[in-house]
Design a protein around this motif. Sequence first.
Motif, PDB file in Angstrom:
ATOM      1  N   ASP A 285      36.779  85.082  13.508  1.00  6.87           N
ATOM      2  CA  ASP A 285      36.758  83.632  13.350  1.00  6.87           C
ATOM      3  C   ASP A 285      35.429  83.214  12.691  1.00  6.87           C
ATOM      4  O   ASP A 285      34.356  83.565  13.172  1.00  6.87           O
ATOM      5  N   ARG A 287      33.765  80.551  12.598  1.00 12.38           N
ATOM      6  CA  ARG A 287      32.790  79.824  13.429  1.00 12.38           C
ATOM      7  C   ARG A 287      31.934  80.790  14.230  1.00 12.38           C
ATOM      8  O   ARG A 287      30.723  80.612  14.351  1.00 12.38           O
ATOM      9  N   ALA A 332      41.926  74.282   4.063  1.00  7.83           N
ATOM     10  CA  ALA A 332      42.176  75.093   5.270  1.00  7.83           C
ATOM     11  C   ALA A 332      40.905  75.161   6.122  1.00  7.83           C
ATOM     12  O   ALA A 332      39.859  74.644   5.717  1.00  7.83           O
ATOM     13  N   ASN A 337      36.113  72.513   6.563  1.00 11.13           N
ATOM     14  CA  ASN A 337      35.082  72.191   7.558  1.00 11.13           C
ATOM     15  C   ASN A 337      33.699  72.768   7.317  1.00 11.13           C
ATOM     16  O   ASN A 337      32.719  72.216   7.795  1.00 11.13           O
TER      17      ASN A 337
HETATM   18  P1  ADP Z   1      45.220  79.663   9.733  1.00 11.08           P
HETATM   19  O1  ADP Z   1      45.160  80.548   8.526  1.00 11.08           O
HETATM   20  O2  ADP Z   1      45.417  80.411  11.013  1.00 11.08           O
HETATM   21  O3  ADP Z   1      46.082  78.438   9.591  1.00 11.08           O
HETATM   22  P2  ADP Z   1      43.003  77.793   9.697  1.00 11.08           P
HETATM   23  O4  ADP Z   1      43.302  77.127   8.401  1.00 11.08           O
HETATM   24  O5  ADP Z   1      43.131  77.001  10.949  1.00 11.08           O
HETATM   25  O6  ADP Z   1      43.725  79.177   9.849  1.00 11.08           O
HETATM   26  O7  ADP Z   1      41.477  78.332   9.595  1.00 11.08           O
HETATM   27  C1  ADP Z   1      40.924  79.079  10.619  1.00 11.08           C
HETATM   28  C2  ADP Z   1      39.513  79.460  10.200  1.00 11.08           C
HETATM   29  O8  ADP Z   1      38.767  78.266   9.958  1.00 11.08           O
HETATM   30  C3  ADP Z   1      38.773  80.249  11.258  1.00 11.08           C
HETATM   31  O9  ADP Z   1      38.019  81.292  10.666  1.00 11.08           O
HETATM   32  C4  ADP Z   1      37.833  79.200  11.830  1.00 11.08           C
HETATM   33  O10 ADP Z   1      36.655  79.752  12.352  1.00 11.08           O
HETATM   34  C5  ADP Z   1      37.520  78.393  10.590  1.00 11.08           C
HETATM   35  N1  ADP Z   1      36.934  77.101  10.909  1.00 11.08           N
HETATM   36  C6  ADP Z   1      37.487  76.042  11.532  1.00 11.08           C
HETATM   37  N2  ADP Z   1      36.576  75.051  11.701  1.00 11.08           N
HETATM   38  C7  ADP Z   1      35.416  75.506  11.152  1.00 11.08           C
HETATM   39  C8  ADP Z   1      34.104  74.969  11.005  1.00 11.08           C
HETATM   40  N3  ADP Z   1      33.798  73.761  11.445  1.00 11.08           N
HETATM   41  N4  ADP Z   1      33.178  75.742  10.390  1.00 11.08           N
HETATM   42  C9  ADP Z   1      33.475  76.972   9.949  1.00 11.08           C
HETATM   43  N5  ADP Z   1      34.678  77.528  10.058  1.00 11.08           N
HETATM   44  C10 ADP Z   1      35.639  76.814  10.650  1.00 11.08           C
END
Ligand code: ADP
Length: 400
Positions: A285, A287, A332, A337
């Motif tokens: 992840d 984050r 995404a 973010n």
């Molecule tokens: P999926 O492919 O499962 O739909 P998402 O689009 O929800 O995934 O993205 C998940 C990723 O986004 C993870 O690596 C998560 O850590 C990252 N992420 C979400 N919020 C933040 C943030 N504020 N800063 C950095 N990374 C983030």
Amino acid sequence: MKILVINSGSSSIKYELFNVHTHDEYTVLAKGVADRIGISGAYIQHKKNDEEEAIIDMDLPNHTTAIDAIHKLLVDHQHGVIENISEVEGVGHRVVHGGEDFTGSVLVGKQVIEAIKKNSELAPLHNPPNLLGIEATSKTLPSVPQVAVFDTAIHQTMPPKAYLYGLSIEQYKKYAIRRYGFHGTSHGYVSKKAAETVGKSLKELKIITCHLGNGGSITAFLDGKSVDTSMGFTPLEGIIMGTRCGDLDPFIPIYIMETQDMTHEEVNILMNKKGGLLALTGKRDMRDVLQEAKQGSIDAINGIEMYVYRIQKYIGAYAAAMNGVDVIVFTAGIGENSFYIREKILKNFSYLGLILDTEANNNNEIIISTEDSSIYAMAIKTNEELVIATETFDIISKKS
Ligand code: ADP
């Protein structure tokens, strides 16, 4: 028109009920996920309008019972948002692989089901559970039209020079080995939003969209069409992802199998489930990776460097492929973010005249380049469920 969107996976079904008036006028009535289908401890996490999320434990032995339970929740006196399930006029399904059979969304019928089945060979982990969602809906709502929306469809506009690999043409013609690309609904949605934001038609712009989530891919849009994308025959190719290694010398898996006594399944897991950020930093992840880097972890710092570098290379390649770029879009989880990752990536595009507006970037605004920047950079929130709902709305409106 009330449209139910279904994203059916092997052990979970995500759903979202929309009331769509037009592409821009819609409301989300409820959404949730039925999880642990076929496993003990199944439950539905359900959110009605703006209310708190509810967790409802129940047995969900298969996809049909899960779909049926979702329908019951939608009309339930406590959790429900509609009086009768017959108010649902259409169901839109996410289908991962449409192969070369689908260049857009389609009404589900016998032939479509056969084609999705055929393409299961190309996406054995995804298409079969997607089909289970369609089949379960056919049982529980037999007279409601269903629409299939494919992750691959938008990329069918790629020219052969982008979708063919340097293999014998037999591999393509006989075995369907070619670049397909994925995340199509997301790339399509944010490219349209970017054009709207600029105030030009999509056709007039050269756009590079970076979908950076757990999985990630980058797409080049020229003349309003996807002309190249970083994911390939499978979602493994391209940038470094949460657990996928991305681009690799194609001989490496063969070498690993030969020298480390690994089976092909073990190598598959090494590349798809244990690769990428997880392999490099111990965390999948972003984050967590950023947190570790802050605390001084060298692995996390290097992992981020590699992640950013690979993305920069794709953006550079696509700018060259299109002889320029007008807009670079991020979307995404990470793309929407992480101003830190965006800033690191965009640092290398000053040669294109890109000037980052640091404050706008730090505030996750839509336009993150300055007014005097030669090209735009944007952070746009994706909405794949909305795309499925509006595609379903369009097809059903045309039909009736
Ligand atoms: P999926 O492919 O499962 O739909 P998402 O689009 O929800 O995934 O993205 C998940 C990723 O986004 C993870 O690596 C998560 O850590 C990252 N992420 C979400 N919020 C933040 C943030 N504020 N800063 C950095 N990374 C983030």
